[in-house]
Design an enzyme around this catalytic site. Structure first.
Site, short mmCIF file in Angstrom:
data_model
loop_
_atom_site.label_atom_id
_atom_site.label_comp_id
_atom_site.label_asym_id
_atom_site.label_seq_id
_atom_site.Cartn_x
_atom_site.Cartn_y
_atom_site.Cartn_z
N SER A 78 20.85 49.94 -38.75
CA SER A 78 20.10 49.95 -37.42
C SER A 78 18.91 50.37 -37.40
CB SER A 78 20.93 50.49 -36.34
OG SER A 78 22.17 49.81 -36.25
N GLU A 128 15.63 54.26 -34.42
CA GLU A 128 16.65 55.33 -34.93
C GLU A 128 16.36 56.04 -36.39
OE1 GLU A 128 20.89 54.15 -34.61
OE2 GLU A 128 21.14 54.77 -36.66
N ARG A 148 23.31 59.29 -31.07
CA ARG A 148 22.12 59.42 -32.32
C ARG A 148 21.17 60.45 -32.19
NH1 ARG A 148 25.99 56.21 -32.79
NH2 ARG A 148 25.91 54.06 -33.41
P1 FAD Z 1 18.99 60.75 -45.14
O1 FAD Z 1 18.62 59.45 -45.00
O2 FAD Z 1 18.87 61.25 -46.65
O3 FAD Z 1 18.25 61.68 -44.20
C1 FAD Z 1 18.11 61.43 -42.84
C2 FAD Z 1 17.40 62.46 -42.16
O4 FAD Z 1 18.12 63.79 -42.12
C3 FAD Z 1 16.12 62.98 -42.75
O5 FAD Z 1 15.21 63.50 -41.73
C4 FAD Z 1 16.37 64.19 -43.67
O6 FAD Z 1 15.37 64.94 -43.90
C5 FAD Z 1 17.61 64.81 -42.94
N1 FAD Z 1 18.61 65.43 -43.79
C6 FAD Z 1 19.37 65.05 -44.48
N2 FAD Z 1 20.31 66.07 -45.03
C7 FAD Z 1 19.93 67.16 -44.38
C8 FAD Z 1 20.37 68.45 -44.61
N3 FAD Z 1 21.43 68.78 -45.46
N4 FAD Z 1 19.85 69.40 -43.64
C9 FAD Z 1 18.88 69.09 -42.88
N5 FAD Z 1 18.24 67.99 -42.70
C10 FAD Z 1 18.78 66.89 -43.54
N6 FAD Z 1 24.37 55.52 -38.88
C11 FAD Z 1 25.40 55.67 -37.98
O7 FAD Z 1 25.07 56.59 -37.03
N7 FAD Z 1 26.40 55.05 -37.65
C12 FAD Z 1 26.65 53.90 -38.83
O8 FAD Z 1 27.41 53.02 -38.54
C13 FAD Z 1 25.51 53.76 -39.63
N8 FAD Z 1 25.57 52.57 -40.63
C14 FAD Z 1 24.64 52.32 -41.53
C15 FAD Z 1 24.96 51.37 -42.29
C16 FAD Z 1 23.99 50.86 -43.15
C17 FAD Z 1 24.02 49.77 -44.08
C18 FAD Z 1 22.89 52.03 -43.50
C19 FAD Z 1 21.90 51.77 -44.48
C20 FAD Z 1 22.70 53.09 -42.53
C21 FAD Z 1 23.64 53.44 -41.90
N9 FAD Z 1 23.72 54.64 -40.83
C22 FAD Z 1 24.52 54.47 -39.82
C23 FAD Z 1 22.51 55.30 -41.04
C24 FAD Z 1 22.71 56.38 -41.99
O9 FAD Z 1 23.94 56.17 -42.83
C25 FAD Z 1 23.27 57.87 -41.32
O10 FAD Z 1 22.31 58.14 -40.30
C26 FAD Z 1 23.41 58.96 -42.26
O11 FAD Z 1 23.94 59.92 -41.74
C27 FAD Z 1 22.28 59.26 -42.97
O12 FAD Z 1 22.58 60.16 -44.25
P2 FAD Z 1 21.77 60.43 -45.26
O13 FAD Z 1 22.39 61.44 -46.48
O14 FAD Z 1 21.47 58.99 -46.26
O15 FAD Z 1 20.27 61.00 -44.65
P1 NAP Z 2 28.56 45.17 -32.30
O1 NAP Z 2 30.33 45.63 -32.44
O2 NAP Z 2 28.43 44.05 -32.75
O3 NAP Z 2 28.12 45.62 -31.08
C1 NAP Z 2 26.76 45.47 -30.67
C2 NAP Z 2 26.47 46.76 -29.91
O4 NAP Z 2 27.03 46.93 -28.87
C3 NAP Z 2 26.72 47.85 -30.68
O5 NAP Z 2 25.43 48.70 -30.79
C4 NAP Z 2 27.48 48.75 -29.65
O6 NAP Z 2 26.98 50.15 -29.60
C5 NAP Z 2 27.85 48.11 -28.45
N1 NAP Z 2 29.21 47.82 -28.08
C6 NAP Z 2 30.10 46.97 -28.82
N2 NAP Z 2 31.19 47.18 -28.24
C7 NAP Z 2 31.30 48.31 -27.37
C8 NAP Z 2 32.17 48.87 -26.55
N3 NAP Z 2 33.52 48.59 -26.59
N4 NAP Z 2 31.82 49.92 -26.03
C9 NAP Z 2 30.54 50.51 -26.26
N5 NAP Z 2 29.52 49.86 -26.58
C10 NAP Z 2 29.91 48.78 -27.33
O7 NAP Z 2 27.73 46.15 -33.51
P2 NAP Z 2 27.68 46.22 -34.94
O8 NAP Z 2 26.34 46.05 -35.17
O9 NAP Z 2 28.52 45.29 -35.63
O10 NAP Z 2 28.21 47.66 -35.11
C11 NAP Z 2 29.31 48.16 -35.14
C12 NAP Z 2 29.45 49.57 -35.10
O11 NAP Z 2 28.93 50.12 -36.27
C13 NAP Z 2 28.61 50.06 -33.84
O12 NAP Z 2 29.33 51.18 -33.39
C14 NAP Z 2 27.19 50.47 -34.25
O13 NAP Z 2 26.52 51.76 -33.73
C15 NAP Z 2 27.73 51.02 -35.77
N6 NAP Z 2 26.59 50.74 -36.72
C16 NAP Z 2 25.53 51.60 -36.89
C17 NAP Z 2 24.59 51.56 -37.58
C18 NAP Z 2 23.58 52.42 -37.70
O14 NAP Z 2 22.67 52.18 -38.56
N7 NAP Z 2 23.42 53.14 -36.98
C19 NAP Z 2 24.56 50.23 -38.55
C20 NAP Z 2 25.72 49.45 -38.47
C21 NAP Z 2 26.60 49.74 -37.63
P3 NAP Z 2 27.09 51.45 -30.34
O15 NAP Z 2 25.98 51.40 -31.25
O16 NAP Z 2 26.66 52.46 -29.41
O17 NAP Z 2 28.53 51.43 -30.89
#
Ligand code: FAD
Ligand code: NAP
Length: 346
Positions: free
Chosen positions: A246, A342, A172
């Site tokens: 998250s 994050e 991340r």
């Molecule tokens: P924004 O929120 O608009 O911006 C995020 C940051 O990036 C800000 O600092 C902004 O200034 C900067 N930015 C945006 N665009 C640019 C650009 N073109 N150039 C330079 N800077 C820029 N993330 C995960 O990694 N994995 C997941 O599974 C995941 N699941 C999610 C589920 C839900 C329900 C939600 C709400 C979020 C989740 N996220 C997840 C987080 C989010 O979706 C990601 O981080 C996504 O990439 C953000 O994109 P955005 O366009 O909305 O960015």
């Molecule tokens: P989950 O499957 O309940 O797992 C809980 C946590 O354990 C996750 O955060 C994941 O880490 C870790 N994990 C589970 N299985 C794993 C494996 N086999 N190897 C390594 N790490 C493992 O998690 P969840 O909340 O339902 O989310 C599922 C996936 O979607 C995850 O990868 C999570 O990161 C992603 N997600 C991200 C966001 C966001 O906003 N960033 C929001 C929702 C879901 P990792 O997170 O490192 O995978």
């Protein structure tokens, strides 16, 4: 409203950002503009309003928490366009402008039959924000399919190309969230996708969900559908209840701390990392501190996923931030682990 001489730059003033962040926080920005082309972007970079104010770029607003009004210019990215740049027998280079919706790019790649993005289905936001935190889910990260990106250096106004190594992707993390924070606008991203996909279905509930859905074949289409189903069941939809996914990253601890905690909490889940540290799910730590499903005023930790902080309707950003800090403090006190946000906090 003000207009520039060469290009119609349409600035709006005193605009609510409620519709532009998935937390649904109602703050205002002094100026707001949407950019629809590179020409418009470069015009903006020479405009007086841009030059004389603080600014921030946003995509889908799904990784942001606004804690106060923004005294400056918010620039919403609407740069669109997807092309296949190169291909050989094995792979293609898929190029996307940064304002494309990430999930639409995923669906497009799947409909064309190219593998690599299926595990990243249904992540909200834009393509341009994906490299910011090296988005990841279900055992795949952006870096696994990343080829390069083009970004505008906001100081020099030159377009620079970053390859995989130069992006310094981590968990991340990327150079754009650290050393180069605020210095670049990401214009486009190029991904290398496979013509003969390698399926990665070992993570979590993918295989059981495929089974439940009656899918026998391990295809990119089926894996994507299974992940969409899991995510739709498990995660709160920001359209129904404000959230930014998250709130905290999963912390990493070393072997010594892991052994100490494991003896005290034998049920603690953990994942051994390549660097010999352990990843501990932040959701578990938060739940152990009693936060899961707890509501404080207008916000809380979600009942099904403790790691997701939610806005029950009228929360302001500082309320959510204060809740996050209370959660961080209690996890630190109970486990001696400092969980880090994050979400990008403004
Ligand atoms: P924004 O929120 O608009 O911006 C995020 C940051 O990036 C800000 O600092 C902004 O200034 C900067 N930015 C945006 N665009 C640019 C650009 N073109 N150039 C330079 N800077 C820029 N993330 C995960 O990694 N994995 C997941 O599974 C995941 N699941 C999610 C589920 C839900 C329900 C939600 C709400 C979020 C989740 N996220 C997840 C987080 C989010 O979706 C990601 O981080 C996504 O990439 C953000 O994109 P955005 O366009 O909305 O960015
Ligand atoms: P989950 O499957 O309940 O797992 C809980 C946590 O354990 C996750 O955060 C994941 O880490 C870790 N994990 C589970 N299985 C794993 C494996 N086999 N190897 C390594 N790490 C493992 O998690 P969840 O909340 O339902 O989310 C599922 C996936 O979607 C995850 O990868 C999570 O990161 C992603 N997600 C991200 C966001 C966001 O906003 N960033 C929001 C929702 C879901 P990792 O997170 O490192 O995978």
């Amino acid at each position: 409203m003000q207009f520039c001489k060469l290009f119609m730059l349409h600035f709006q003033e005193n605009v609510s950002l409620k519709a532009y962040n998935t937390f649904g926080i109602d703050v205002k920005t002094s100026y707001f503009i949407e950019i629809n082309s590179e020409t418009m972007l470069f015009e903006l970079l020479s405009d007086e309003i841009y030059l004389s104010h603080a600014y921030m770029f946003i995509g889908g607003g799904s990784n942001l928490l606004f804690t106060k009004d923004f005294d400056g210019l918010v620039i919403k990215n609407n740069l669109k366009g997807i092309t296949i740049d190169e291909q050989d027998d094995e792979s293609i280079l898929l190029n996307s402008q940064s304002g494309e919706v990430w999930h639409e790019l995923v669906l497009k790649s799947i409909s064309l039959g190219y593998g690599g993005l299926e595990n990243l289905s249904l992540i909200p936001g834009t393509v341009g924000a994906a490299p910011m935190q090296n988005i990841g889910a279900y055992g795949v990260e952006l870096k696994d399919v990343f080829h390069s990106l083009k970004a505008v250096n906001l100081k020099t106004k030159e377009i620079e190309t970053f390859n995989l190594e130069q992006c310094r992707f981590g968990y991340r993390e990327s150079i754009f969230k650290k050393e180069a924070k605020g210095q670049y606008f990401i214009l486009s991203v190029t991904l290398r996708l496979l013509k003969h996909p390698k399926i990665n279905a070992s993570y979590g509930a993918i295989l059981t969900t495929l089974d439940e859905m009656g899918f026998r074949d391990l295809t990119i289409q089926n894996v994507s559908k299974a992940i969409i189903k899991i995510r739709s069941t498990k995660l709160p939809d920001p359209k129904q209840i404000g959230n930014a996914g998250s709130f905290f990253k999963n912390p990493e601890i070393d072997e010594d701390q892991y052994q100490t905690l494991k003896s005290e909490y034998p049920q603690m889940p953990s994942y051994l990392l390549e660097n010999a540290n352990y990843k501990i799910p932040a959701a578990w730590l938060i739940e152990q501190c009693g936060w899961k499903g707890k509501r404080i005023g207008n916000c809380g930790s979600h009942q099904d996923q403790a790691l997701v902080l939610v806005n029950y309707g009228n929360a302001n950003g500082s309320e959510v931030y204060s809740l996050a800090m209370d959660i961080q403090k209690s996890v630190k006190e109970k486990f001696n682990i400092l969980i880090q946000p994050e979400v990008n906090i403004y």
